[in-house]
Design a protein around this motif. Sequence first.
Motif: not given
Length: 77
Positions: A3-17
Amino acid sequence: YRVVVADERTARDGRFLESLGTYDPVKQSAGLKLDADKALRWLQKGAQPTDTVRSLLRSAGVMRQYAESRVKAPTAS
């Protein structure tokens, strides 16, 4: 699953915050390990959980805490 916090502009499996925890759907009772304080802080900053994460947060009691934090106490005039 993580369960991660991710920027909506990044890829689904990309970097997360930030990582908030893990979820194992096979385990019945101890399948969710979540840092509720981090999750609540991100919700207060305006994070929008997916439907699945919203249901996980609801089962952990985080959504109730978030709703209670949004309710303002009436002030006496």
